[in-house]
Motif scaffolding. Structure first.
Motif, PDB file in Angstrom:
ATOM      1  N   ASP A  77       5.891  18.128  -6.538  1.00 31.52           N
ATOM      2  CA  ASP A  77       4.805  17.751  -5.624  1.00 31.52           C
ATOM      3  C   ASP A  77       5.273  16.826  -4.496  1.00 31.52           C
ATOM      4  N   TYR A  78       6.534  16.354  -4.588  1.00 28.27           N
ATOM      5  CA  TYR A  78       7.026  15.424  -3.557  1.00 28.27           C
ATOM      6  C   TYR A  78       8.031  16.146  -2.670  1.00 28.27           C
ATOM      7  N   GLY A  79       8.846  15.420  -1.963  1.00 30.53           N
ATOM      8  CA  GLY A  79       9.768  16.059  -1.025  1.00 30.53           C
ATOM      9  C   GLY A  79      11.058  15.289  -0.916  1.00 30.53           C
ATOM     10  N   HIS A 109      17.378   5.373  -8.205  1.00 29.87           N
ATOM     11  CA  HIS A 109      16.309   4.396  -7.958  1.00 29.87           C
ATOM     12  C   HIS A 109      16.392   3.754  -6.580  1.00 29.87           C
ATOM     13  N   HIS A 110      17.272   4.259  -5.702  1.00 30.95           N
ATOM     14  CA  HIS A 110      17.466   3.504  -4.461  1.00 30.95           C
ATOM     15  C   HIS A 110      16.276   3.586  -3.519  1.00 30.95           C
ATOM     16  N   THR A 111      15.428   4.591  -3.649  1.00 31.59           N
ATOM     17  CA  THR A 111      14.271   4.724  -2.750  1.00 31.59           C
ATOM     18  C   THR A 111      13.012   4.089  -3.343  1.00 31.59           C
ATOM     19  N   THR A 112      12.758   4.339  -4.615  1.00 34.90           N
ATOM     20  CA  THR A 112      11.499   3.904  -5.247  1.00 34.90           C
ATOM     21  C   THR A 112      11.651   2.604  -6.025  1.00 34.90           C
ATOM     22  N   GLY A 113      12.871   2.176  -6.285  1.00 27.29           N
ATOM     23  CA  GLY A 113      13.077   1.114  -7.263  1.00 27.29           C
ATOM     24  C   GLY A 113      12.665   1.602  -8.639  1.00 27.29           C
ATOM     25  N   ALA A 114      12.637   0.692  -9.600  1.00 23.77           N
ATOM     26  CA  ALA A 114      12.223   1.016 -10.970  1.00 23.77           C
ATOM     27  C   ALA A 114      11.789  -0.296 -11.615  1.00 23.77           C
ATOM     28  N   PRO A 115      10.929  -0.216 -12.640  1.00 19.85           N
ATOM     29  CA  PRO A 115      10.461  -1.461 -13.270  1.00 19.85           C
ATOM     30  C   PRO A 115      11.609  -2.300 -13.828  1.00 19.85           C
ATOM     31  N   VAL A 116      12.604  -1.633 -14.435  1.00 22.24           N
ATOM     32  CA  VAL A 116      13.780  -2.347 -14.927  1.00 22.24           C
ATOM     33  C   VAL A 116      14.977  -1.830 -14.151  1.00 22.24           C
ATOM     34  N   ALA A 163       3.022  -1.182   1.036  1.00 19.56           N
ATOM     35  CA  ALA A 163       2.033  -1.443   2.099  1.00 19.56           C
ATOM     36  C   ALA A 163       2.203  -0.436   3.241  1.00 19.56           C
ATOM     37  N   TYR A 164       3.472  -0.139   3.597  1.00 18.68           N
ATOM     38  CA  TYR A 164       3.758   0.823   4.669  1.00 18.68           C
ATOM     39  C   TYR A 164       3.266   2.225   4.284  1.00 18.68           C
ATOM     40  N   LEU A 165       3.528   2.628   3.054  1.00 19.29           N
ATOM     41  CA  LEU A 165       3.118   3.975   2.619  1.00 19.29           C
ATOM     42  C   LEU A 165       1.595   4.106   2.676  1.00 19.29           C
ATOM     43  N   ILE A 166       0.896   3.093   2.205  1.00 14.91           N
ATOM     44  CA  ILE A 166      -0.569   3.130   2.175  1.00 14.91           C
ATOM     45  C   ILE A 166      -1.121   3.093   3.598  1.00 14.91           C
ATOM     46  N   VAL A 172       2.231   8.375  -2.617  1.00 14.46           N
ATOM     47  CA  VAL A 172       3.013   7.359  -3.327  1.00 14.46           C
ATOM     48  C   VAL A 172       3.457   7.936  -4.677  1.00 14.46           C
ATOM     49  N   TYR A 173       4.765   7.984  -4.867  1.00 19.35           N
ATOM     50  CA  TYR A 173       5.327   8.476  -6.129  1.00 19.35           C
ATOM     51  C   TYR A 173       4.997   7.463  -7.228  1.00 19.35           C
ATOM     52  N   PRO A 174       4.565   7.924  -8.421  1.00 17.07           N
ATOM     53  CA  PRO A 174       4.130   6.971  -9.458  1.00 17.07           C
ATOM     54  C   PRO A 174       5.157   5.861  -9.752  1.00 17.07           C
TER      55      PRO A 174
END
Ligand code: DGI
Ligand code: FE
Ligand code: FE
Length: 188
Positions: A77-79, A109-116, A163-166, A172-174
């Protein structure tokens, strides 16, 4: 294993000049941040060079790889914005023979980061955001915060990217939201 020169040659072939010069700047910024934060310099170099390896591949390559590796079908569903990291890491493993999971996770994880995130993952996430070719409102603040405290830099980027995406009605990827919840309320 490949030497740095061989890896740089592979990146030069895979990328247009502007993007190739970005990855060299990310490598240098990652090495600086690695020195300051006691992270393995060689891993920072390899991950910095490789992080956008797949950025200029056609969508069909990513879709084929998602199917071949049985990755989360939600990815479809993303790109490219999401695929070049998460799916790009699989292409790096297949095509460049880089198997180090810490390096691969830094790419994933370089684009979205990750919780850990390990320190190496944090270094690559931040180096990509603040490399000297970046020019957006807030980048200097991001550089100053990151130089003082790597984790505070991660929180800063995560908050501002969401904030930029919104603000721009982007999907927004989960994982981007998971990263926000893990990093921002505690550091901001
Ligand atoms: O590949 P680069 O341009 O060097 O940098 P990057 O991999 O950090 O990609 C940056 C872009 O990705 C930026 O415009 C924000 C976007 N992005 C980050 N998280 C998400 C996202 N785009 C969408 N659609 N959804 C996200 O969750
Ligand atoms: Fe990228
Ligand atoms: Fe990048």
């Amino acid at each position: 294993p490949m030497t740095r020169d061989e890896l740089v040659g592979r990146l030069k072939k895979a990328l247009k000049d502007k993007r190739f010069r970005h990855v060299l700047r990310v490598e240098q910024t990652a090495i600086d941040l690695a020195r300051k934060n006691n992270v393995d310099i060689e891993k920072a170099s390899i991950a910095g060079l490789c992080h956008d390896y797949a950025k200029q591949r056609p969508d069909s390559d990513f879709i084929a790889e998602i199917k071949k590796k049985g990755l989360d079908p939600l990815l479809l569903d993303y790109g490219n914005a999401i695929w070049h990291g998460v799916v790009g890491a699989e292409l790096i493993k297949d095509e460049l023979g880089i198997w180090d999971e810490d390096i691969l996770n830094a790419v994933r994880h370089h684009t979205t980061g990750a919780p850990v995130m390990t320190k190496l993952e944090q270094v690559i996430y931040m180096a990509d955001y603040i490399e000297p070719g970046r020019d957006f409102a807030g980048v200097n603040k991001a550089r100053i915060i990151t130089a003082a405290n790597l984790q505070a830099g991660v929180a800063y980027q995560t908050k501002h990217t969401l904030a930029y995406l919104i603000a721009n009605d982007k999907p927004v990827y989960p994982k981007t939201i998971d990263t926000y919840n893990a990093w921002v309320p505690q550091y901001e």
